[in-house]
Structures are given as structure tokens and as C-alpha cells.
Design a protein around this motif. Structure first.
Motif, PDB file in Angstrom:
ATOM      1  N   GLY A 123      -3.900   3.860   4.104  1.00  0.00           N
ATOM      2  CA  GLY A 123      -4.294   2.453   4.157  1.00  0.00           C
ATOM      3  C   GLY A 123      -3.246   1.622   4.873  1.00  0.00           C
ATOM      4  N   ASP A 140      -0.607   4.677  -1.023  1.00  0.00           N
ATOM      5  CA  ASP A 140      -1.769   4.696  -0.132  1.00  0.00           C
ATOM      6  C   ASP A 140      -1.261   4.597   1.309  1.00  0.00           C
ATOM      7  OD1 ASP A 140      -4.163   4.497   1.223  1.00  0.00           O
ATOM      8  OD2 ASP A 140      -4.765   2.591   0.321  1.00  0.00           O
ATOM      9  N   LEU A 197       0.832  -1.206   0.000  1.00  0.00           N
ATOM     10  CA  LEU A 197       0.000   0.000   0.000  1.00  0.00           C
ATOM     11  C   LEU A 197       0.867   1.257   0.000  1.00  0.00           C
ATOM     12  CD1 LEU A 197      -2.807  -1.040   2.500  1.00  0.00           C
ATOM     13  CD2 LEU A 197      -3.087  -0.566   0.055  1.00  0.00           C
TER      14      LEU A 197
END
Length: 123
Positions: free
Chosen positions: A27, A24, A19
Motif C-alpha cells: 500500500g 502494509d 502504512l
């Protein structure tokens, strides 16, 4: 929900790495939070969470995590370097230089040495 096992923690850690690589970081933090609450001494997870905080511009949290890692592993060159980058990004370049120099002393990688600015006037 079943109790996490060492295997699920490994899967969560690897997923958090992916991630973060996929941009991200929030996340990644979500996955790492539960792992760290179960195993607060896991410096690898804390280092990854610090990187995720840095990537999401949560600089105070990143600083706290890097410092936590360095309390347990004072010879972690990457943690010193990353803390230095965090401090620079937070407008605290003067404080960062010490960590850049420690990183370069512990591991003379070219990027660590360049950041340490050895030999510069005033440095």
C-alpha cells in the motif's frame, strides 16, 4: 481526478509512512509511485519506497532504490546500512560489508558499527 499538489504529496508521504509502520508495504508503494513519478528526484520518497520494497521482499527493487538514493546522497549512512541489509537478505553478504562499513564511518551508531564487523578476522 485533480492534479496532485505539494500538500497532497505530503499527505501521501505521511500516509505511506503509516502504512509501512502498519505492515502494509505494498500500500505504501502504491502511494509513493505516483509521487515519485511526479518528483523523481525526491530522495525521501525513494528511501521510503526502498524500505517498503525491502519489507515486501522485493529485494532487487529495494536495491535499485537504495542505489538511486546513494547516487544523489552518497553520505546517507542509513541508505548504506539498509542497502547492506538488502544485500545480506539477497545472499550477497560479501557485497554488503562495504556498505555496512561506509554507514558506520558516516554515522557510528551501535547497530551500524556492529554490522560493519570492524576488527574481525578477514574483515
Amino acid at each position: 481526478m485533480p492534479e496532485p499538489t505539494p500538500e497532497t504529496h505530503v499527505i501521501d508521504f505521511r500516509t505511506a509512512e503509516r502504512l509501512l509502520d502498519a505492515r502494509d508495504p505494498r500500500g505504501a508503494v502504491k502511494l509513493l509511485d505516483s509521487m515519485i513519478s511526479s518528483h523523481p528526484g525526491n530522495t525521501a520518497a525513494r528511501l521510503l519506497r526502498a524500505r517498503a520494497y525491502f519489507a515486501s521482499a522485493q529485494l532487487r527493487r529495494a536495491e535499485g532504490e537504495f542505489l538511486h538514493v546513494l547516487e544523489r546522497e552518497p553520505d546517507n549512512a542509513f541508505a548504506h546500512f539498509a542497502l547492506g541489509r538488502t544485500l545480506v537478505r539477497a545472499g550477497r553478504a560479501g557485497e554488503a560489508l562495504r556498505h555496512f562499513r561506509l554507514a558506520a564511518a558516516l554515522d557510528p551508531r551501535p547497530d551500524f558499527v556492529a554490522a560493519a564487523r570492524f576488527g574481525e578476522a578477514g574483515g
